[in-house]
Design a protein around this motif. Structure first.
Motif, PDB file in Angstrom:
ATOM      1  N   HIS A 131     -40.356  20.093  17.335  1.00  0.00           N
ATOM      2  CA  HIS A 131     -38.943  20.188  17.653  1.00  0.00           C
ATOM      3  C   HIS A 131     -38.262  21.067  16.613  1.00  0.00           C
ATOM      4  O   HIS A 131     -38.434  20.864  15.410  1.00  0.00           O
ATOM      5  N   GLU A 132     -37.503  22.044  17.083  1.00  0.00           N
ATOM      6  CA  GLU A 132     -36.777  22.916  16.174  1.00  0.00           C
ATOM      7  C   GLU A 132     -35.763  22.082  15.393  1.00  0.00           C
ATOM      8  O   GLU A 132     -34.985  21.318  15.970  1.00  0.00           O
ATOM      9  N   LEU A 133     -35.770  22.212  14.069  1.00  0.00           N
ATOM     10  CA  LEU A 133     -34.889  21.429  13.215  1.00  0.00           C
ATOM     11  C   LEU A 133     -33.842  22.325  12.568  1.00  0.00           C
ATOM     12  O   LEU A 133     -34.151  23.424  12.105  1.00  0.00           O
ATOM     13  N   TYR A 134     -32.611  21.841  12.555  1.00  0.00           N
ATOM     14  CA  TYR A 134     -31.527  22.537  11.872  1.00  0.00           C
ATOM     15  C   TYR A 134     -30.911  21.583  10.856  1.00  0.00           C
ATOM     16  O   TYR A 134     -30.561  20.453  11.187  1.00  0.00           O
ATOM     17  N   LEU A 200     -23.916  17.151   5.027  1.00  0.00           N
ATOM     18  CA  LEU A 200     -25.188  17.815   5.264  1.00  0.00           C
ATOM     19  C   LEU A 200     -25.839  16.995   6.357  1.00  0.00           C
ATOM     20  O   LEU A 200     -26.093  15.797   6.177  1.00  0.00           O
ATOM     21  N   ILE A 201     -26.086  17.614   7.508  1.00  0.00           N
ATOM     22  CA  ILE A 201     -26.541  16.848   8.660  1.00  0.00           C
ATOM     23  C   ILE A 201     -27.756  17.515   9.287  1.00  0.00           C
ATOM     24  O   ILE A 201     -27.953  18.738   9.157  1.00  0.00           O
ATOM     25  N   TYR A 202     -28.568  16.717   9.970  1.00  0.00           N
ATOM     26  CA  TYR A 202     -29.834  17.177  10.529  1.00  0.00           C
ATOM     27  C   TYR A 202     -29.795  17.012  12.046  1.00  0.00           C
ATOM     28  O   TYR A 202     -29.560  15.914  12.557  1.00  0.00           O
ATOM     29  N   VAL A 203     -30.029  18.131  12.746  1.00  0.00           N
ATOM     30  CA  VAL A 203     -29.998  18.146  14.209  1.00  0.00           C
ATOM     31  C   VAL A 203     -31.279  18.807  14.706  1.00  0.00           C
ATOM     32  O   VAL A 203     -31.701  19.838  14.165  1.00  0.00           O
ATOM     33  N   ALA A 204     -31.907  18.230  15.720  1.00  0.00           N
ATOM     34  CA  ALA A 204     -33.155  18.765  16.262  1.00  0.00           C
ATOM     35  C   ALA A 204     -33.005  19.067  17.744  1.00  0.00           C
ATOM     36  O   ALA A 204     -32.222  18.428  18.453  1.00  0.00           O
ATOM     37  N   GLN A 216     -29.593  10.441   9.690  1.00  0.00           N
ATOM     38  CA  GLN A 216     -29.908  11.358   8.596  1.00  0.00           C
ATOM     39  C   GLN A 216     -28.736  12.299   8.309  1.00  0.00           C
ATOM     40  O   GLN A 216     -28.451  13.221   9.068  1.00  0.00           O
ATOM     41  N   TYR A 217     -28.053  12.028   7.216  1.00  0.00           N
ATOM     42  CA  TYR A 217     -26.925  12.850   6.783  1.00  0.00           C
ATOM     43  C   TYR A 217     -26.608  12.492   5.334  1.00  0.00           C
ATOM     44  O   TYR A 217     -27.052  11.461   4.817  1.00  0.00           O
ATOM     45  N   PHE A 297     -32.080  18.281   0.880  1.00  0.00           N
ATOM     46  CA  PHE A 297     -33.008  18.656   1.949  1.00  0.00           C
ATOM     47  C   PHE A 297     -34.450  18.485   1.493  1.00  0.00           C
ATOM     48  O   PHE A 297     -35.297  17.965   2.246  1.00  0.00           O
ATOM     49  N   GLU A 298     -34.766  18.903   0.286  1.00  0.00           N
ATOM     50  CA  GLU A 298     -36.137  18.765  -0.214  1.00  0.00           C
ATOM     51  C   GLU A 298     -36.542  17.294  -0.293  1.00  0.00           C
ATOM     52  O   GLU A 298     -37.691  16.938   0.017  1.00  0.00           O
TER      53      GLU A 298
END
Length: 312
Positions: A131-134, A200-204, A216-217, A297-298
């Motif tokens: 899944h493409e992650l942003y 800072l948020i994570y969207v797939a 996840q944020y 992020f890391e």
């Protein structure tokens, strides 16, 4: 004289439309009232999260306010006071919500609302292996409740939201536009990403549907050196090797991050905000350390995002 009569008419109309009226009737669904129909003034429950109070507190406060929400009794009978200009929303689990103007309801000889059931659809899981992650720094534009699909083959306890954010900076994935729309699911957690202006948020991308990677944020705040940073969170460091290079840093925020707490839970607060990363004193917590977005992020990349299968 005509002008005086017109003025009197407008004043009387204004007063009548501003006064509360009693709306009484019957509201039922198709479950023989095993699920009571809830009558809500002006869709208040869908809008509650826009208030300043924490979401769970505000939700509880509103549902207890009989001027905003009532439930029909076991026979479907209800009564509620509202303005003529208000709308009443009738809702019940697994049924289609219906809305009516109070002024229209009062024109009926008898108010009897029978809700129609939602038609279920089969849930088909996305079978894409990758899944493409942003991951990006986002500024909230809007987060609104969305009509949850009623699935025949699974039961979800989550609420669905439609979100729109301005992309301030890409951290991972290089999302190509300056705004992004996505959906998210949340089980009424105490704190959600939408509580904060910048995150800072994570969207797939799941089979063409942009979806928030659940829970996840990181809340972000401006620092005195013109950067973004998030307060130190010990949970971000769970399962991190002691030799991991990224560590919390002492950060000066433009506006000091301070919040109050009940002194009775001081030990719990100290465990969550340990020294020297925060100062806990006299019912107040002052955040002293944090991390920048690339570091956050890391941390996620080597823990949660790895567990979710985004990284090996």
């Amino acid at each position: 004289m005509k002008n005086l009569l017109l003025l009197l008419f407008l004043v009387c109309s204004s007063i009548s439309f501003g006064q509360k009226v009693l709306v009484k009737g019957v509201a039922i669904d198709t479950t023989k009232n095993r699920n009571k129909v809830r009558i809500i003034v002006n869709d208040t429950l869908s809008k509650y999260f826009s208030a300043d109070l924490p979401k769970h507190n505000k939700h509880s406060e509103i549902t207890k306010n009989k001027d905003l929400v009532v439930e029909a009794d076991k026979n479907g009978r209800f009564e509620i006071r509202a303005n003529l200009t208000d709308s009443l929303f009738f809702s019940s689990w697994k049924h289609i919500t219906e809305a009516y103007l109070v002024s229209d309801l009062l024109k009926k000889d008898k108010i009897r609302i029978k809700l129609k059931p939602k038609v279920c659809v089969e849930y088909i899981e996305c079978e894409e292996k990758s899944h493409e992650l942003y991951a990006f720094i986002g500024k909230k534009i809007e987060v609104e409740p969305s009509d949850h699909i009623y699935y025949c083959n699974i039961m979800s306890m989550d609420s669905k939201y439609d979100a729109k954010y301005k992309v301030l900076k890409n951290i991972y994935g290089n999302y190509p536009k300056d705004t992004i729309s996505f959906i998210s699911y949340d089980h009424f957690s105490i704190k959600k990403y939408s509580d904060f202006e910048n995150v800072l948020i994570y969207v797939a991308d799941y089979c063409g549907v942009l979806t928030h990677v659940k829970y996840q944020y990181s809340a972000l705040y401006k620092t005195k050196d013109g950067k973004w940073a998030s307060p130190y969170n010990p949970y971000d460091y769970r399962n991190i090797d002691s030799n991991f290079k990224i560590q919390p840093q002492k950060i000066e925020f433009v506006n000091p991050i301070v919040f109050n707490f009940n002194p009775e839970i001081t030990n719990r607060i100290k465990a969550k905000y340990p020294e020297p990363y925060a100062k806990v004193s006299e019912g107040k917590v002052t955040i002293l350390y944090g991390n920048y977005p690339n570091e956050l992020f890391e941390l996620k990349k080597h823990t949660v995002l790895k567990e979710f299968g985004f990284f090996k």
